[in-house]
Design an enzyme around this catalytic site. Structure first.
Site, PDB file in Angstrom:
ATOM      1  N   GLU A  21      49.509  50.635  42.719  1.00 29.38           N
ATOM      2  CA  GLU A  21      48.242  51.185  42.222  1.00 29.38           C
ATOM      3  C   GLU A  21      48.488  52.646  41.860  1.00 29.38           C
ATOM      4  O   GLU A  21      49.081  53.394  42.641  1.00 29.38           O
ATOM      5  CB  GLU A  21      47.173  51.106  43.317  1.00 29.38           C
ATOM      6  CG  GLU A  21      45.846  51.733  42.885  1.00 29.38           C
ATOM      7  CD  GLU A  21      44.874  51.891  44.037  1.00 29.38           C
ATOM      8  OE1 GLU A  21      44.246  50.906  44.435  1.00 29.38           O
ATOM      9  OE2 GLU A  21      44.746  53.037  44.533  1.00 29.38           O
ATOM     10  N   HIS A  45      40.645  48.955  37.265  1.00 30.28           N
ATOM     11  CA  HIS A  45      39.558  48.775  38.218  1.00 30.28           C
ATOM     12  C   HIS A  45      38.262  49.068  37.476  1.00 30.28           C
ATOM     13  O   HIS A  45      38.207  49.971  36.643  1.00 30.28           O
ATOM     14  CB  HIS A  45      39.710  49.749  39.386  1.00 30.28           C
ATOM     15  CG  HIS A  45      40.895  49.446  40.250  1.00 30.28           C
ATOM     16  ND1 HIS A  45      41.088  50.024  41.480  1.00 30.28           N
ATOM     17  CD2 HIS A  45      41.950  48.594  40.054  1.00 30.28           C
ATOM     18  CE1 HIS A  45      42.206  49.542  42.015  1.00 30.28           C
ATOM     19  NE2 HIS A  45      42.757  48.685  41.159  1.00 30.28           N
ATOM     20  N   GLY A  75      32.800  50.951  44.436  1.00 29.04           N
ATOM     21  CA  GLY A  75      32.925  52.411  44.396  1.00 29.04           C
ATOM     22  C   GLY A  75      32.258  52.994  45.627  1.00 29.04           C
ATOM     23  O   GLY A  75      31.430  52.341  46.269  1.00 29.04           O
ATOM     24  N   ASP A  76      32.671  54.213  45.975  1.00 31.85           N
ATOM     25  CA  ASP A  76      32.108  54.887  47.148  1.00 31.85           C
ATOM     26  C   ASP A  76      30.930  55.754  46.740  1.00 31.85           C
ATOM     27  O   ASP A  76      30.674  55.949  45.552  1.00 31.85           O
ATOM     28  CB  ASP A  76      33.194  55.741  47.816  1.00 31.85           C
ATOM     29  CG  ASP A  76      34.103  54.861  48.666  1.00 31.85           C
ATOM     30  OD1 ASP A  76      33.578  53.965  49.352  1.00 31.85           O
ATOM     31  OD2 ASP A  76      35.326  55.078  48.626  1.00 31.85           O
ATOM     32  N   ALA A 100      29.665  44.855  44.697  1.00 35.28           N
ATOM     33  CA  ALA A 100      30.757  44.364  43.853  1.00 35.28           C
ATOM     34  C   ALA A 100      30.497  42.928  43.381  1.00 35.28           C
ATOM     35  O   ALA A 100      30.869  42.553  42.265  1.00 35.28           O
ATOM     36  CB  ALA A 100      32.078  44.450  44.609  1.00 35.28           C
ATOM     37  N   TYR A 145      39.021  44.090  53.503  1.00 35.16           N
ATOM     38  CA  TYR A 145      39.243  45.161  54.491  1.00 35.16           C
ATOM     39  C   TYR A 145      39.668  44.597  55.839  1.00 35.16           C
ATOM     40  O   TYR A 145      38.816  44.205  56.647  1.00 35.16           O
ATOM     41  CB  TYR A 145      37.954  45.982  54.649  1.00 35.16           C
ATOM     42  CG  TYR A 145      37.520  46.592  53.337  1.00 35.16           C
ATOM     43  CD1 TYR A 145      37.888  47.885  53.000  1.00 35.16           C
ATOM     44  CD2 TYR A 145      36.794  45.844  52.403  1.00 35.16           C
ATOM     45  CE1 TYR A 145      37.534  48.427  51.773  1.00 35.16           C
ATOM     46  CE2 TYR A 145      36.444  46.370  51.173  1.00 35.16           C
ATOM     47  CZ  TYR A 145      36.815  47.659  50.872  1.00 35.16           C
ATOM     48  OH  TYR A 145      36.480  48.187  49.650  1.00 35.16           O
TER      49      TYR A 145
END
Ligand code: FAD
Length: 318
Positions: free
Chosen positions: A19, A95, A126-127, A145, A180
């Site tokens: 990435e 992304h 996204g944060d 998402a 996660y």
């Protein structure tokens, strides 16, 4: 080529991917090229390129008032993906994020990607914007998402937003999503988080790339729980090579992950930057070796703008 086809074509051959992040606005794409060229003796199977939401810059005006200016510090994801794909003949995965995008803008971005021949997208929420307490969706955009995955999946079925396109041509994107092993920080518990992950897969995601982890047991446990929950797509482990003592505090804070005590102690013993890097590289080699021995088909390395350490790990493992 779709990522799922790359896995299928390579059978039992082990692969790796990286990435990368777009350069800061006003900087050159050459830095990215140099980072990729280091690796060309043994090229990655694909390259993900992150997308960055707007941030706010605060400027004090001559009258003492403060102006809040929205800026995108790292633009260029779509064009970087196109440039790399055609320059090196390596598949790229842009992304796409929910944050800051209306559905209409997302559709336009997907049409751009479709026209330039990009077959893969990685859909994340996204944060929260720096300085905001939590993620705030665009008023005409997506909250999670999964909603983005659904929009892409609808386009793959030839359904565009306004439903006014005559004889619509479907797109053909292979969709990836994030998982996660140590739980997303906003999820009440890992099982709930895995249920939401399962919904993303049911909505059309064909593979998962995980957040970084430094303890393989967390990944193995996560995969087991995902399989038990009925998630059967590839779960690609995300690996970050620790390359500075600062990472001991930065990575847990930024990514909500643990760093095992044994690694912390080894890093603390080091007197030089090179010593710390060596410890990080050896840890990643050991992690990668164990993952590959367990039949994991592919490792995904987060470069955070630097690929020298990745090269050393890859040369040893592949
Ligand atoms: P979601 O899947 O939407 O989940 C967000 C939270 O909401 C989770 O806690 C989940 O459990 C919960 N949730 C999900 N669905 C529901 C629902 N229906 N109801 C209630 N709760 C729900 N960020 C960027 O800005 N740009 C990038 O390029 C980028 N790339 C990434 C790559 C990888 C491999 C990873 C692991 C993360 C990446 N991120 C990136 C970070 C990501 O955007 C953040 O972690 C974000 O906070 C969550 O994104 P998500 O796609 O996992 O969100």
């Amino acid at each position: 080529m779709k990522i799922t086809d790359i896995f299928q074509q390579n059978g039992s051959r082990k692969l790796y991917s990286i990435e990368i992040i777009p350069p800061k606005k006003g900087h050159s794409i050459e830095v990215l090229y140099e980072n990729i060229e280091h690796l060309l003796d043994h090229p990655p199977a694909f390259i993900n390129v992150t997308y960055h939401q707007r941030e706010y810059l605060y400027k004090t005006l001559s009258n003492g008032l403060i102006e809040k200016i929205p800026i995108r510090k790292r633009p260029g994801t779509v064009s970087i993906c196109t440039a790399i794909k055609y320059k090196y003949n390596i598949e790229t995965i842009p992304h796409l994020i929910c944050g800051g995008f209306s559905k209409q803008e997302t559709e336009d971005a997907l049409i751009d990607l479709h026209y330039v021949g990009i077959k893969n997208v990685f859909a994340v929420r996204g944060d929260a914007i720096k300085g905001e307490p939590h993620f705030i969706p665009h008023p005409e955009g997506h909250r999670y998402a999964i909603d983005l995955v659904r929009q892409i999946a609808r386009m793959n079925n030839g359904v565009y937003l306004e439903d006014v396109v005559e004889n619509p041509r479907p797109t053909d994107f292979c969709i990836g999503v994030a998982g996660y092993p140590e739980k997303h920080p906003e999820a009440p518990n890992l099982d709930e988080d895995i249920q939401f992950l399962k919904q993303k897969v049911e909505a059309g995601a064909e593979y998962i790339i995980t957040q970084m982890f430094f303890d393989n047991r967390k990944y193995f446990d996560f995969v087991e729980r995902c399989r038990a929950a009925g998630i059967h797509v590839p779960i690609i482990p995300g690996i970050k090579i620790l390359t500075s003592a600062r990472h001991l505090t930065f990575l847990p804070r930024a990514f909500h992950i643990d760093i095992p005590e044994a690694l912390v102690q080894e890093v603390k013993k080091q007197k030089t930057k090179e010593g710390v890097q060596q410890v990080g590289i050896e840890w990643a080699i050991a992690q990668g070796r164990e993952l590959l021995q367990h039949g994991i088909p592919s490792l995904h390395f987060f470069s955070m703008g630097k690929t020298r350490a990745i090269k050393k790990v890859v040369e040893t493992l592949f």
